[in-house]
Enzyme design. Structure first.
Site, PDB file in Angstrom:
ATOM      1  N   CYS A   1      -6.633   0.160   1.575  1.00 53.00           N
ATOM      2  CA  CYS A   1      -6.181  -1.180   1.981  1.00 53.00           C
ATOM      3  C   CYS A   1      -7.160  -2.253   1.514  1.00 53.00           C
ATOM      4  O   CYS A   1      -6.771  -3.394   1.284  1.00 53.00           O
ATOM      5  CB  CYS A   1      -5.979  -1.247   3.489  1.00 53.00           C
ATOM      6  SG  CYS A   1      -7.485  -1.066   4.450  1.00 53.00           S
TER       7      CYS A   1
ATOM      8  N   TRP B   1       0.242  -3.239   3.942  1.00 50.28           N
ATOM      9  CA  TRP B   1       1.311  -2.258   4.099  1.00 50.28           C
ATOM     10  C   TRP B   1       2.682  -2.852   3.789  1.00 50.28           C
ATOM     11  O   TRP B   1       3.653  -2.127   3.618  1.00 50.28           O
ATOM     12  CB  TRP B   1       1.324  -1.715   5.535  1.00 50.28           C
ATOM     13  CG  TRP B   1       0.164  -0.835   5.839  1.00 50.28           C
ATOM     14  CD1 TRP B   1      -0.705  -0.270   4.953  1.00 50.28           C
ATOM     15  CD2 TRP B   1      -0.270  -0.405   7.132  1.00 50.28           C
ATOM     16  NE1 TRP B   1      -1.651   0.471   5.608  1.00 50.28           N
ATOM     17  CE2 TRP B   1      -1.405   0.415   6.947  1.00 50.28           C
ATOM     18  CE3 TRP B   1       0.197  -0.630   8.434  1.00 50.28           C
ATOM     19  CZ2 TRP B   1      -2.080   1.005   8.008  1.00 50.28           C
ATOM     20  CZ3 TRP B   1      -0.481  -0.040   9.488  1.00 50.28           C
ATOM     21  CH2 TRP B   1      -1.601   0.765   9.285  1.00 50.28           C
TER      22      TRP B   1
ATOM     23  N   ASN C   1      -0.500  -8.327   5.513  1.00 48.96           N
ATOM     24  CA  ASN C   1      -0.792  -6.918   5.732  1.00 48.96           C
ATOM     25  C   ASN C   1      -0.461  -6.156   4.450  1.00 48.96           C
ATOM     26  O   ASN C   1       0.682  -6.204   3.980  1.00 48.96           O
ATOM     27  CB  ASN C   1       0.071  -6.398   6.893  1.00 48.96           C
ATOM     28  CG  ASN C   1      -0.252  -4.967   7.270  1.00 48.96           C
ATOM     29  OD1 ASN C   1      -0.832  -4.226   6.487  1.00 48.96           O
ATOM     30  ND2 ASN C   1       0.130  -4.577   8.467  1.00 48.96           N
TER      31      ASN C   1
ATOM     32  N   GLN D   1       0.822  -1.207   0.000  1.00 47.12           N
ATOM     33  CA  GLN D   1       0.000   0.000   0.000  1.00 47.12           C
ATOM     34  C   GLN D   1       0.857   1.257   0.000  1.00 47.12           C
ATOM     35  O   GLN D   1       1.916   1.320   0.617  1.00 47.12           O
ATOM     36  CB  GLN D   1      -0.917  -0.002   1.228  1.00 47.12           C
ATOM     37  CG  GLN D   1      -1.965   1.102   1.239  1.00 47.12           C
ATOM     38  CD  GLN D   1      -2.925   0.947   2.412  1.00 47.12           C
ATOM     39  OE1 GLN D   1      -2.915  -0.063   3.087  1.00 47.12           O
ATOM     40  NE2 GLN D   1      -3.749   1.956   2.648  1.00 47.12           N
TER      41      GLN D   1
ATOM     42  N   HIS E   1      -8.580  -2.218   9.043  1.00 44.80           N
ATOM     43  CA  HIS E   1      -7.576  -2.561   8.048  1.00 44.80           C
ATOM     44  C   HIS E   1      -7.895  -3.947   7.493  1.00 44.80           C
ATOM     45  O   HIS E   1      -8.291  -4.830   8.244  1.00 44.80           O
ATOM     46  CB  HIS E   1      -6.211  -2.555   8.747  1.00 44.80           C
ATOM     47  CG  HIS E   1      -5.037  -2.552   7.830  1.00 44.80           C
ATOM     48  ND1 HIS E   1      -4.840  -1.586   6.874  1.00 44.80           N
ATOM     49  CD2 HIS E   1      -3.980  -3.396   7.748  1.00 44.80           C
ATOM     50  CE1 HIS E   1      -3.708  -1.839   6.240  1.00 44.80           C
ATOM     51  NE2 HIS E   1      -3.182  -2.934   6.746  1.00 44.80           N
TER      52      HIS E   1
END
Length: 640
Positions: A83, A289, A287, A77, A254
């Protein structure tokens, strides 16, 4: 896509024609419909700072669409709050069959160092939009700051499929800013054409109930084997909670992509004693991220991994890097996560070994004043909504329904209507719109939410005809929608457009109906035994040339059917309704009795107990048993 399925071209841009034109001119493509400037970023000038648009060749020396294929690690991301889209892209990377559909002809779109003249700076992607696959063409300009991609990027600096995919999706909705905030299920559906379902793990009590947890694990394993896309989240309860990292390392508000659901073998007695099982149900998540991971049992480098064999670690592709991907026990997953989204790529092909579904699909709309009645709370107007009928042909079967409103993200965001739907079990031969809700059996109503789509998988249900009524929560709200119904067998899906029988021009001499009769065959008692087990009785209802069958009830002389039929009658006096009871046999069915309903009077939900008689020459001979009917009939044809 099916063999003859057409693909719509977004903005009427033809990839092959545009590429051919660029190669002929010796230029790289610049997309006039999504130009590399502020307009494609946001409706708020300067929102993302001093952006410089660059082609991949200006960012690195050896750009590639894919480096060593696609994997969940290719999707990290950036500066957008998307997300939900990133997690879906991470799921997409784990299914080659699906990303080959979203990124068609990926090999021919790849940079070829041996033939640089073939590269034209143009790419194409395909997204499923409201029943159709849509091809989106983009140029390869990407937003950067200091030669770094601003939004989605791969961990490999020279890999660009995820960044270009995000750009194509942003173009579909107007600009990059339109992707800030959304529902995971939306992107999953747009990548697959599947139907998404969001499971509330708190309501399911999977953390506290081992049997529910085992069932969920088996279900998710099966969905993973069928290449369903899945993700999980912990909703934020307030603005302050959004993207807050908990003590466990998990982030609220998230979405995490689910990349594996497996039973892992344990070594030695120490861990077996700890967990009291030889195989440990585990789940792998990522995740978006690209960093920030679970800190509990089986987190990266934790002591629990010492009891997993080296060969199993190799099979799992275990690495201990801060790459955003991590394992946890399924028990911990159920304890810490609140929601799981599952997007099923529904199989409607008879050439597959997986379960095949039969699809009913309709593009509809809520329109004032006649087709926008609001939810069931609005009793006077609810039945003014669109109505759709479908059949379930086997007892103890199931069906799936998805209602998707045709909302869109744009530069100002999206404003979904609050939508839901109700399913009713109706007469076995219902072909016209329902006007009297009290005569119908309500199967269920969904909750109402302001999301793009609502999904329900329901069963087991009885064989028969059902009607689904989609609606907005409030009356008089207008919107377009797509309704999809899936059943195990052919379902005779149809739109109920007409209120009553329509007289066609080619049949102008026929009479028009003067009465409508609703009959519900409730039950029978004391029927004559046909064998040692009793009988397998069913009913045949005949009226003015139309015949309706109920299901057979096995091994009883006191059957309860609870099934109904509807007849629009032209001559109720001379053509009475006849109800026969038969015993279902393999070779030849046996007649058990009949009742001839002679009344042509108006009736309102009258329950009748009637005698049974023989056929033809024995029509005055009474047969054993009683038949119980509920009758409503009226000369007002819209009363049912």
């Amino acid at each position: 896509m099916g063999l003859f399925e057409t693909v719509k071209k977004y903005k009427n841009q033809d990839y092959n024609a545009l590429k051919k034109e660029c190669k002929k001119k010796g230029t790289l493509f610049i997309d006039p419909e999504f130009p590399p400037d502020e307009r494609s970023l946001s409706s708020t000038p300067g929102k993302f700072g001093n952006i410089v648009w660059k082609r991949p060749k200006q960012i690195c020396d050896n750009p590639k669409l894919f480096v060593a294929g696609a994997s969940s690690g290719d999707v990290t991301q950036g500066r957008l709050g998307n997300c939900w889209f990133v997690a879906a892209s991470s799921c997409l990377a784990s299914s080659k069959a699906i990303w080959n559909k979203v990124i068609p002809d990926c090999k021919s779109q790849e940079w070829d160092e041996q033939k640089p003249e073939e590269y034209a700076g143009i790419f194409r992607f395909q997204f499923w939009r409201f029943g159709y696959w849509t091809e989106v063409v983009i140029d390869d300009f990407l937003p950067t700051v200091n030669d770094q991609l601003v939004f989605i990027h791969s961990q490999s600096r020279n890999e660009f499929w995820s960044a270009l995919l995000e750009k194509a999706y942003a173009k579909l909705f107007g600009n990059y800013q339109a992707l800030d905030g959304g529902e995971l299920s939306e992107a999953l559906e747009d990548f697959t054409g599947g139907v998404s379902d969001t499971l509330d793990l708190i309501k399911m009590e999977v953390a506290a109930k081992p049997e529910e947890r085992v069932a969920l694990f088996a279900r998710m394993q099966k969905e993973m084997d069928r290449h369903s896309l899945m993700a999980a989240s912990i909703p934020a309860t307030s603005a302050e909670d959004m993207e807050v990292t908990t003590e466990s390392g998990l982030v609220k508000g998230h979405a995490y992509g689910i990349t594996a659901v497996k039973n892992v073998h344990l070594e030695g007695s120490g861990l077996f004693g700890l967990f009291n099982r030889e195989k440990l149900p585990m789940i792998r998540l990522r995740n978006p991220w690209g960093q920030g991971e679970w800190k509990g049992a089986f987190s990266d480098g934790s002591v629990e991994w010492k009891k997993i064999s080296g060969s199993d670690k190799e099979k799992l592709g275990l690495t201990f890097e801060d790459d955003g991907e991590f394992w946890m026990t399924f028990e911990d997953f159920c304890k810490y996560f609140h929601q799981t989204a599952i997007c099923r790529v529904v199989n409607t092909s008879f050439f597959s070994i997986n379960k095949t579904w039969h699809e009913g699909l309709s593009h509809g709309a809520w329109t004032k004043p006649e087709r926008a009645g609001g939810c069931p709370n609005h009793k006077d107007t609810f039945l003014k909504n669109p109505q759709y009928a479908f059949d379930v042909t086997d007892d103890d079967d199931e069906f799936m329904i998805q209602l998707m409103q045709k909302s869109t993200r744009d530069k100002e965001g999206t404003a979904n209507k609050t939508i839901g739907f109700t399913v009713l079990k109706v007469e076995n031969n219902r072909r016209y719109r329902i006007h009297n809700l009290s005569l119908q059996e309500k199967v269920f109503s969904t909750v109402y939410r302001d999301s793009r789509s609502m999904f329900m998988r329901y069963g087991p249900v009885k064989k028969g005809r059902y009607v689904v009524v989609p609606s907005t929560f409030e009356p008089d709200q207008e919107a377009s929608f797509l309704l999809r119904v899936y059943t195990s067998s052919a379902n005779n899906f149809m739109v109920l457009n007409h209120d009553k029988p329509v007289k066609h021009w080619w049949n102008c001499c026929s009479k028009t109906p003067v009465m409508v009769t609703y009959v519900k065959v409730i039950k029978a008692t004391g029927l004559e035994k046909q064998d040692t087990r009793g009988a397998d009785p069913y009913c045949i209802i005949k009226c003015e040339g139309e015949t309706v069958y109920t299901r057979a009830i096995p091994n009883t002389v006191d059957p309860e059917w609870g099934e109904s039929a509807l007849f629009f009658r032209k001559n109720p006096v001379k053509s009475p309704m006849k109800i026969q009871i038969w015993n279902n046999n393999v070779l030849r069915d046996q007649f058990m009795g009949k009742h001839v309903f002679l009344s042509a009077d108006d009736m309102q939900a009258q329950v009748l107990e009637v005698d049974l008689f023989g056929r033809k020459s024995e029509s005055t001979v009474q047969k054993p048993g009683k038949l119980y009917l509920l009758i409503t009939q009226s000369r007002q044809l819209l009363s049912v």
